[in-house]
Design a protein around this motif. Structure first.
Motif, mmCIF file in Angstrom:
data_model
loop_
_atom_site.group_PDB
_atom_site.id
_atom_site.type_symbol
_atom_site.label_atom_id
_atom_site.label_comp_id
_atom_site.label_asym_id
_atom_site.label_seq_id
_atom_site.Cartn_x
_atom_site.Cartn_y
_atom_site.Cartn_z
ATOM 1 N N ASP A 752 9.894 2.496 -4.385
ATOM 2 C CA ASP A 752 9.551 1.147 -3.920
ATOM 3 C C ASP A 752 8.208 1.085 -3.206
ATOM 4 O O ASP A 752 7.727 -0.011 -2.919
ATOM 5 N N ASN A 753 7.597 2.235 -2.919
ATOM 6 C CA ASN A 753 6.325 2.236 -2.200
ATOM 7 C C ASN A 753 5.161 2.125 -3.187
ATOM 8 O O ASN A 753 4.991 2.981 -4.052
ATOM 9 N N HIS A 798 14.842 7.474 -0.382
ATOM 10 C CA HIS A 798 14.969 6.353 0.548
ATOM 11 C C HIS A 798 14.511 5.083 -0.164
ATOM 12 O O HIS A 798 13.324 4.786 -0.242
ATOM 13 N N LEU A 799 15.508 4.348 -0.694
ATOM 14 C CA LEU A 799 15.239 3.151 -1.488
ATOM 15 C C LEU A 799 15.937 1.948 -0.858
ATOM 16 O O LEU A 799 16.932 2.100 -0.136
ATOM 17 N N PRO A 800 15.454 0.736 -1.118
ATOM 18 C CA PRO A 800 16.173 -0.449 -0.623
ATOM 19 C C PRO A 800 17.478 -0.611 -1.389
ATOM 20 O O PRO A 800 17.556 -0.336 -2.581
ATOM 21 N N LEU A 825 12.449 13.252 -4.980
ATOM 22 C CA LEU A 825 11.181 13.262 -4.259
ATOM 23 C C LEU A 825 11.444 12.735 -2.858
ATOM 24 O O LEU A 825 11.935 11.619 -2.691
ATOM 25 N N SER A 826 11.127 13.522 -1.847
ATOM 26 C CA SER A 826 11.457 13.120 -0.487
ATOM 27 C C SER A 826 10.399 13.602 0.491
ATOM 28 O O SER A 826 9.781 14.650 0.285
ATOM 29 N N ALA A 827 10.215 12.796 1.574
ATOM 30 C CA ALA A 827 9.313 13.205 2.648
ATOM 31 C C ALA A 827 10.003 14.149 3.627
ATOM 32 O O ALA A 827 9.361 14.689 4.521
#
Length: 864
Positions: A752-753, A798-800, A825-827
Motif C-alpha cells: 500500500d506504500n 503490514h497492510l490496511p 517483505l517486512s521492515a
C-alpha cells in the motif's frame, strides 16, 4: 427455567447459558461476523464471544483460535465476569497473577487480553466479548469505549437468540390451546377467539377485546358456548383487509384440517402473529376454528433495529466504497421510526465554530430555490452553522431536542412559505465521549417521541458514533495517499523537467566545446604553422580549461541521472585486491607528479564485495584523486580494506590538513568545496555527492573520519560477496554473469506504500523476462489471484484491512493456489520476526531496505 437453591438472577443467568450453549440459529452468523469485525478493527489475531459458568468457559463465536473451551480456573474472562466490568491486561507475561497461567506459558501464548462483560438480559454477566494477542500492546480509553460499543452489539445478538427461544416456546404452547382453552382463556394476554363453521363468534377473551379497543364483553368461564359474542361486537371493528385475511385462513383450516400461521398487517399500531387451528369435538369432527394472536410488535422492531446495525457495521467497507453508507443509515432510521423526513450529518469546525456537514437528507424542497439548496447540502458544498436553529441546538450545543407539537414550540423560528408541514421533531447528538461529532434528526413520525423511543434507539446512536470515527480515519488515510501521490507526481515532473533541461544544456555546451578542444589540438600539433613557446602555453591552458568544463558537464549529468532513477548497475562479486591495484595503477603517475607517496595494502587472503565494477572503481578513483589533490607537500595516501561482519570497508587515508567536524556533514552535498573554491586546486564539488549516491544504490554506506592538522580517512562499505574472491571480477564487468533470465514470469506485489511500489517497479524493470502487477490491499490481491494466478507473490506484512499473515493463511487454505510461492517483505528485521514469518508458511522472508542481490537470488531459487 429456574434452578432450585439459586438466587433468581443467578438462576436466570444459568438458564440463559444453557439455552445459548445448545441453540443454533441463523443469528449465529451475526456473532461470527461481529468477532471478525472486532478482530479487524483492533488488528488482533484472536477475537472471541465467550460464555462462562461455574466450571468452564466455552466460545459461542471464535476467530483465530483452534480450541472451543477452557476450564474456568485459568480463564481470563472469569475476572471480567466477577467484576462486571471491562478487564485489560497489556502484558500477561509480566503480570504477577497471570505470568504462570498455562494459557500464557503455552498455547495460545496470551500476552495481551481485553474483555468486556456481556449482559443480554440486563442481569448478571454471562460471558464476554474479548480480544487476544500474542504480543504486548497498549489499550487506551477510546479503544475500551469502542470495545464496549461492539459488546453492546453482541448483547443485542444474544438477546435476539433468547427472544427466539421464548417465541418458539410460546408457539409450542399455542398448539395445545384448543384443549386448554376453558382454563386459560381469561388468563391469556394473547387475543384468543373461536368461531363456528358458519362464521359466528363463539368466544373471545379480554385480550381480544382490548386489541379491538372494546371496553366490555360477556366472557364467563364454562363451556365455549356459554361465552358467545355476537359478530356485531367484533366483526364491525375489524378493518376490511384484516377481516378478509382471517376469513380466508379460517376457510383453509376448515378444508385442510391443518393449522395456519401468518402475520397480520399493523392494526392499531400493533403487529400480530396469528395462528388459526381447527376446533374439534370429542369425535374429532371439525366444528369451527380457534384463533390465537401474539403481539410481536416489539420483537419485530428489535429485529429490524438489529438488522440495520448489523448490516451497517459488517458491510461498512462495501457501503462506504459505494458511497451508500449514510443513505443506508438515514433510510434505516426512517423505517425504524416510521418518519417521513430524516437527516444524518457530521459536526466539523469552521472558523472556530461548530458546523453541520450533511451526509444524507430527505428531500424537503418545495421551490426551485429550495431544490438548489438541497443539492448543495447533499454534495457537501454547504454547511449549517446557526447555533439557534432546531438543528443548531443539537450540533452546536449537544442538546437532545424532542417535541410532539412543533407548531406550539416558541423557539422553532417557523418555516418559509410552502415548506412541508412538520408536526413532530426529534434531534439527537452523536457523541464520542464528551465531544459531539455528529447528529441525526427525524420528523413526522406516526408515533409520539418520548424517552422510551430514545432509549430503544440508543444502539443506533452508538453505532453512528463508531461509523463516523471509521469514516474519518478512512478519509484521513485517503487524504494522505492523495497528498503522497501528488507529491510523487510533482517530483516526477520536476525530475523530468530537470533531466530534459540538462540533456538540452549538455548538447548546447558540448557543441562549442567540440570546436574549442578540436581547434586547440590542431593548433598544438600544427606542422605548417608551429606555435612558439608562449602560444603553446596559452593553447595548453585553453585545452586544460575545456577538458575541466567537459568533466564538470559529465559529473552534473551523472548526478542528474542518479537522482532521476536512471542509473543502471550490474552487481556481481568484485575482488578487493584487483580494485585497489586498478586504482593505484591509474593514479600512480598523478601522485608522483604531485610529490605524493601512494601506498596500497591489499587484503590477504583476498576478499570480494557484491557491487558494480565500473561504479565502485569510479568512487575509489574519486576518493584517491581528492586525497592526492588536498594533501600536504610530500604527503602520503594509503589504500587498505578491512572486514567487519558481512561488510567490507575500503579506506583512503591522507596526511592533509584535515576537516573540522562542522564541515564534515557538508562534504557529500553537491557543489560543496568548503574553502577550496578560493584555492588553485581544480574541482566541481560534485564528486563526493555522486560517490554517496552510487554507494547507497549498491546497498552500501560512505563517510569520513578526520582530525584537523592530522589528515582524513574517507571510507565506504559494501556487502561481502558469498562467492570465493578468486572467482570474483578482476578485469572487466562484462566477464561476470548477469541475473538469471526468465521468460514470461508474472509477479504480483501487494503493497500500500506508493514509495515501495515505485521501488519494486524500478527493480523489476531492470530484470528481463519479468512483469509486475501492483495492488494496494490483500483483499484485492486475493481476488486477483483467484481469477488469474501469478507465478509468484510479493507480500508486504503490514497492510490496511487484512494483513499479510491473514492473506497467506487464506491463500494456503485455498485448493487451487495453496502451493503458490509467496515472499514476505517486512521492515521488521529482528530474528524472532524473521523466524515467525518463515514458520507461518512464507517461502522466503526479506527485510527492508531490500538488498537487490539477495532479492534476485531468491527469485532464482523460487522460480528456477
Amino acid at each position: 427455567m429456574k434452578t432450585p437453591g439459586k438466587h433468581p438472577e443467578e438462576a436466570r443467568r444459568l438458564a440463559a447459558l444453557e439455552t445459548l450453549q445448545v441453540l443454533d440459529t441463523p443469528a449465529e452468523d451475526g456473532l461470527d461476523g461481529l468477532t471478525r469485525l472486532a478482530q479487524a478493527i483492533f488488528d488482533v489475531p484472536i477475537a472471541l464471544i465467550t460464555l462462562v459458568d461455574d466450571q468452564r468457559q466455552w466460545f459461542k463465536s471464535c476467530y483465530g483460535l483452534d480450541v472451543r473451551e477452557t476450564h474456568r480456573d485459568i480463564s481470563f474472562c472469569g475476572h471480567a465476569i466477577a467484576n462486571d466490568a471491562s478487564f485489560v491486561i497489556e502484558d500477561a507475561a509480566s503480570h504477577p497473577d497471570f505470568a504462570d497461567n498455562p494459557l500464557v506459558t503455552g498455547y495460545p501464548y496470551i500476552r495481551f487480553y481485553a474483555g468486556h462483560p456481556l449482559r443480554p438480559q440486563d442481569a448478571m454477566p454471562i460471558g464476554t466479548l474479548c480480544l487476544i494477542d500474542t504480543r504486548p500492546r497498549t489499550f487506551g480509553p477510546n479503544q475500551q469505549r469502542h470495545l464496549a460499543m461492539l459488546a453492546a452489539q453482541a448483547d443485542e445478538l444474544l438477546r435476539l437468540h433468547l427472544l427466539r427461544v421464548e417465541e418458539a416456546e410460546k408457539n409450542a404452547e399455542i398448539k395445545h390451546l384448543s384443549s386448554l382453552l376453558r382454563g386459560i382463556l381469561e388468563s391469556s394476554r394473547d387475543p384468543i377467539y373461536a368461531r363456528s363453521l358458519s362464521g359466528r363468534y363463539l368466544t373471545a377473551n379480554r385480550a381480544c377485546l382490548n386489541a379491538l379497543k372494546l371496553d366490555d364483553g360477556p366472557l364467563t368461564p364454562g363451556t365455549i358456548e356459554a361465552s358467545t359474542i355476537e359478530a356485531s361486537t367484533i366483526q364491525d371493528h375489524l378493518p376490511a383487509p384484516i377481516a378478509e385475511r382471517l376469513a380466508a385462513a379460517e376457510q383453509s383450516v376448515i378444508q385442510l384440517g391443518e393449522p395456519e400461521r401468518f402475520i397480520l398487517p399493523p392494526f392499531n399500531d400493533v403487529v400480530f402473529d396469528v395462528t388459526i387451528s381447527p376446533l374439534r369435538d370429542s369425535k374429532g369432527e371439525i366444528r369451527g376454528t380457534v384463533g390465537v394472536a401474539h403481539d410481536i410488535t416489539s420483537t419485530q422492531r428489535q429485529a429490524a433495529l438489529l438488522q440495520v446495525l448489523h448490516q451497517g457495521i459488517t458491510d461498512y467497507q462495501a457501503l462506504m466504497s459505494g458511497e451508500q453508507l449514510w443513505e443506508f443509515l438515514m433510510e434505516g432510521l426512517q423505517v425504524l421510526t416510521g418518519s417521513d423526513y430524516a437527516l444524518i450529518g457530521e459536526v466539523i469546525d469552521v472558523d472556530e465554530r461548530h458546523a453541520l456537514k450533511i451526509h444524507a437528507i430527505t428531500d424537503l424542497s418545495w421551490s426551485e430555490e429550495s431544490r438548489e439548496l438541497m443539492v448543495q447540502l447533499r454534495n457537501g458544498d454547504m454547511t449549517l452553522d446557526n447555533p439557534d436553529s432546531l438543528l443548531g441546538q443539537v450540533f452546536a450545543h449537544g442538546e437532545t431536542v424532542m417535541t410532539n407539537d412543533l407548531a406550539e414550540r416558541t423557539h422553532s423560528g417557523g418555516f418559509p412559505h410552502g415548506h412541508p408541514d412538520i408536526h413532530n421533531y426529534l434531534g439527537v447528538p452523536i457523541r464520542d465521549g464528551d465531544k459531539v461529532i455528529g447528529m441525526y434528526a427525524i420528523a413526522n413520525s406516526p408515533q409520539r417521541f418520548d424517552k422510551a423511543l430514545l432509549d430503544w434507539i440508543e444502539p443506533f446512536t452508538a453505532t453512528c458514533a463508531l461509523l463516523i470515527n471509521f469514516y474519518r480515519q478512512q478519509a484521513q488515510r485517503e487524504n494522505i495517499i492523495a497528498e503522497l501521490a501528488a507529491a510523487r507526481d510533482q517530483a516526477e515532473k520536476a525530475n523530468l523537467a530537470k533531466s530534459e533541461f540538462l540533456s538540452s544544456m549538455s548538447h548546447e555546451l558540448r557543441t562549442p566545446l567540440n570546436a574549442i578542444l578540436g581547434f586547440a589540438q590542431l593548433l598544438t600539433n600544427s606542422r605548417k604553422a608551429p606555435l612558439n613557446q608562449r602560444q603553446q602555453r596559452q593553447v595548453h591552458q585553453i585545452d586544460k580549461s575545456g577538458h575541466h568544463l567537459l568533466g564538470l558537464i559529465n559529473e552534473v549529468l551523472d548526478l542528474a541521472k542518479i537522482e532521476a532513477g536512471h542509473l543502471q548497475l550490474s552487481l556481481e562479486p568484485l575482488s578487493i585486491s584487483s580494485l585497489l591495484k586498478d586504482a593505484s595503477d591509474i593514479l600512480a603517475g598523478i601522485a608522483e607528479n604531485a610529490g605524493i607517496t601512494l601506498k596500497t595494502r591489499p587484503p590477504e587472503p583476498d576478499i570480494a564485495v557484491f557491487a558494480d565494477y565500473t561504479r565502485t572503481k569510479q568512487v575509489l578513483l574519486n576518493l584517491v584523486s581528492n586525497a592526492i589533490k588536498y594533501n600536504r607537500e610530500a604527503g602520503t595516501v594509503s589504500l587498505y580494506a578491512t572486514l567487519t561482519d558481512a561488510r567490507v570497508r575500503i579506506t583512503v587515508r591522507d596526511t592533509g590538513p584535515g576537516i573540522t567536524a562542522e564541515h564534515q556533514t557538508e562534504l557529500f552535498e553537491p557543489f560543496q568545496r568548503l574553502a577550496a573554491e578560493h584555492s588553485t586546486i581544480e574541482g566541481s564539488g560534485i564528486g563526493l555527492a555522486i560517490s554517496r549516491e552510487l554507494i547507497e544504490h549498491m546497498q552500501g554506506t560512505i563517510g569520513v573520519d578526520s582530525t584537523p592538522g592530522q589528515g582524513s580517512d574517507f571510507w565506504f562499505e559494501l556487502p561481502l560477496a558469498a562467492n570465493d574472491a578468486t572467482q570474483a571480477h578482476r578485469t572487466s564487468p562484462h566477464e561476470q554473469p548477469t541475473p538469471p533470465r526468465q521468460t514470461g514470469r508474472r509477479l504480483l506485489y501487494i503493497e500500500d506504500n506508493p514509495a515501495n511500489q515505485r521501488l519494486m517497479e524500478d527493480i523489476i524493470e531492470d530484470l528481463e523476462g519479468f512483469t509486475l502487477q501492483v495492488v494496494p490491499s490483500a483483499e484485492v490481491g486475493l481476488e486477483l489471484i483467484r481469477h488469474s494466478p501469478p507465478d509468484l507473490v510479493l507480500m508486504d506484512l503490514h497492510l490496511p484491512g487484512m494483513d499479510g499473515y491473514q492473506a497467506l493463511d487464506t491463500l494456503r487454505r485455498s485448493t487451487s493456489n495453496a502451493d503458490l510461492p509467496v515472499i514476505a517483505l517486512s521492515a521488521n528485521t529482528a530474528d524472532d520476526d524473521r523466524k515467525g514469518g518463515q514458520n507461518t508458511g512464507f517461502d522466503a522472508y526479506l527485510t527492508k531496505p531490500i538488498k537487490i542481490s539477495r532479492f534476485i537470488e531468491t527469485l532464482a531459487r523460487l522460480l528456477p
